[in-house]
Design an enzyme around this catalytic site. Structure first.
Site, mmCIF file in Angstrom:
data_model
loop_
_atom_site.group_PDB
_atom_site.id
_atom_site.type_symbol
_atom_site.label_atom_id
_atom_site.label_comp_id
_atom_site.label_asym_id
_atom_site.label_seq_id
_atom_site.Cartn_x
_atom_site.Cartn_y
_atom_site.Cartn_z
ATOM 1 N N ASP A 77 4.954 115.486 -61.287
ATOM 2 C CA ASP A 77 4.126 116.690 -61.248
ATOM 3 C C ASP A 77 4.920 117.933 -61.628
ATOM 4 O O ASP A 77 6.143 117.980 -61.504
ATOM 5 C CB ASP A 77 3.481 116.864 -59.871
ATOM 6 N N GLU A 135 4.802 115.380 -55.768
ATOM 7 C CA GLU A 135 5.955 115.562 -54.880
ATOM 8 C C GLU A 135 6.057 117.003 -54.397
ATOM 9 O O GLU A 135 6.536 117.262 -53.287
ATOM 10 C CB GLU A 135 7.244 115.167 -55.614
ATOM 11 N N GLU A 136 5.582 117.943 -55.203
ATOM 12 C CA GLU A 136 5.819 119.356 -54.932
ATOM 13 C C GLU A 136 4.942 119.946 -53.831
ATOM 14 O O GLU A 136 5.256 121.004 -53.294
ATOM 15 C CB GLU A 136 5.609 120.181 -56.213
ATOM 16 N N ARG A 174 25.004 111.542 -50.248
ATOM 17 C CA ARG A 174 25.719 111.478 -48.984
ATOM 18 C C ARG A 174 25.007 110.494 -48.066
ATOM 19 O O ARG A 174 23.790 110.291 -48.177
ATOM 20 C CB ARG A 174 25.828 112.847 -48.319
#
Length: 389
Positions: A77, A135-136, A174
């Site tokens: 998106d 996703e946004e 990480r």
């Protein structure tokens, strides 16, 4: 062999990325993007399921050899931002652009699909290609795709984000919490309007709102362990219509970012109590709409170690330990279901004007980063398959 093949596929990656950059679609509206992806997968002879959890697309490549199922995810998106770049692939859609690299993510995963589609005879197990919408914008697209079965039978999942704060040629991740959770809140303070010269006859919602902004700044500094990163930001405040009118309504909106669920609970409780107390102190009414968003993205230690070993040995990228960062990602939901790792791939390069932060109207990437991202995803998938034999 892998690198030579990817170099031959790179021009197609660039072409796909630029096509998507010119034709961006907002969250929950990615119908044409999904159709484009499904068509590209079909050209590669890959089974594609469409409409998964909304506009999601899932491609499946089944190897001829036994093995595990590895999922690879790309989001697709765009954002409601006007593209201010001057280039031949600038957005053609007014007020909409790929300002976060999702066009590159999609092009990368299509390149990975093309790579594995020609290797079915030697492929162990299955490669699941997850092209995710939305996703946004919360609630995002990951949860709906999971609920629709996108992760069914998957053993591990990997994702990448092209990241301009990191120079091209490097990658970072990480173990444990890497990206923050995100919550949003919307507050409406109701006062009693009146004449600006007669404040005693009114209840000033703007004064109550200003006081609340200052009160909320104490949440992190006085209620959260200083060794536990957290942010409370008031992003907007609106009240009033004229300089000589006391506003009867003041609206505030903000965001909360942190890494620990207990901290998340404490912050919400403090925001709600301070809001109610401040409103009462100023004689105003109040409503609070508190929206719980994405959880913190937590990488699995074993898969982070795989990244650390694979990045330099298999792809030539320098691997770095990423700091914890406050942007959020709904890839976190996948990692709550299956082991995996989310990785940042350097896409910044001043020589190519890839210097702007994500969500900036002049955002761009060094497209060579797509080659690195594809190589990393392939190397992670192959390393996992080999280790699971």
């Amino acid at each position: 062999m892998r690198e030579e093949t990817l170099k031959s596929l790179f021009p197609a990656m660039v072409e796909r990325r630029r096509y998507l950059h010119r034709h961006p679609e907002l969250s929950f509206k990615e119908q044409k993007t999904a159709a484009y992806i499904a068509d590209e997968l079909k050209k590669l002879g890959i089974d594609a399921a469409v409409g998964i959890g909304g506009n999601g697309v899932v491609g499946t490549i089944r190897g001829h050899l036994p093995g595990k199922s590895v999922a690879l995810r790309a989001d697709m998106d765009a954002l409601p931002i006007q593209d201010e770049k001057t280039c031949e692939y600038a957005s053609l859609v007014p007020g909409v652009m790929h300002a976060c690299g999702h066009d590159g993510h999609t092009a990368v995963l299509l390149g990975v699909a093309e790579y594995f589609s020609t290797r079915r005879e030697t492929l162990q197990g299955e490669i699941r290609l997850i092209f995710q919408p939305a996703e946004e914008v919360c609630p995002g697209g990951a949860l709906s795709m999971i609920e629709a079965g996108a992760l069914d039978g998957v053993d591990v999942i990997y994702g990448v984000h092209l990241w301009t704060p990191i120079p091209v040629g490097a990658a970072a991740s990480r173990p444990g919490p890497m990206m923050a959770s995100t919550d949003e809140f919307f507050i409406e303070l109701s006062g009693r309007g009146g004449h600006g010269g007669m404040p005693h006859a009114a209840v000033d919602s703007v004064v109550a709102g200003a006081a609340l902004v200052l009160q909320l700044q104490s949440v992190v500094s006085r209620s959260v362990n200083p060794l536990d990163p957290a942010v409370v930001t008031i992003g907007s405040i609106h009240g009033g219509t004229a300089q000589n009118v006391i506003a009867d309504t003041c609206r505030l909106a903000g965001t909360v970012r942190c890494f620990q669920e207990e901290t998340r609970r404490i912050i919400r409780e403090r925001i709600e109590r301070l809001t109610e107390g401040t409103a009462q102190a100023y004689g105003a009414g109040v409503t609070i709409d508190y929206m719980t968003g994405y959880p913190s993205l937590v990488n699995h230690p074993e898969e982070y170690e795989r990244f650390r070993e694979v990045a330099e040995r298999e792809t030539g990228l320098s691997s770095e330990l990423s700091p914890q960062i406050m942007p959020a990602e709904d890839f976190a939901y996948y990692l709550q279901r299956v082991p995996g790792c989310f990785m940042l791939v350097g896409a910044g390069n001043p020589q190519k004007n890839a210097i702007y932060p994500h969500h900036h109207p002049k955002f761009d990437i060094d497209e060579k980063a797509m080659l690195h991202a594809a190589s990393l995803l392939i190397a992670m998938a192959e390393a996992y398959q080999e280790s699971s034999i």
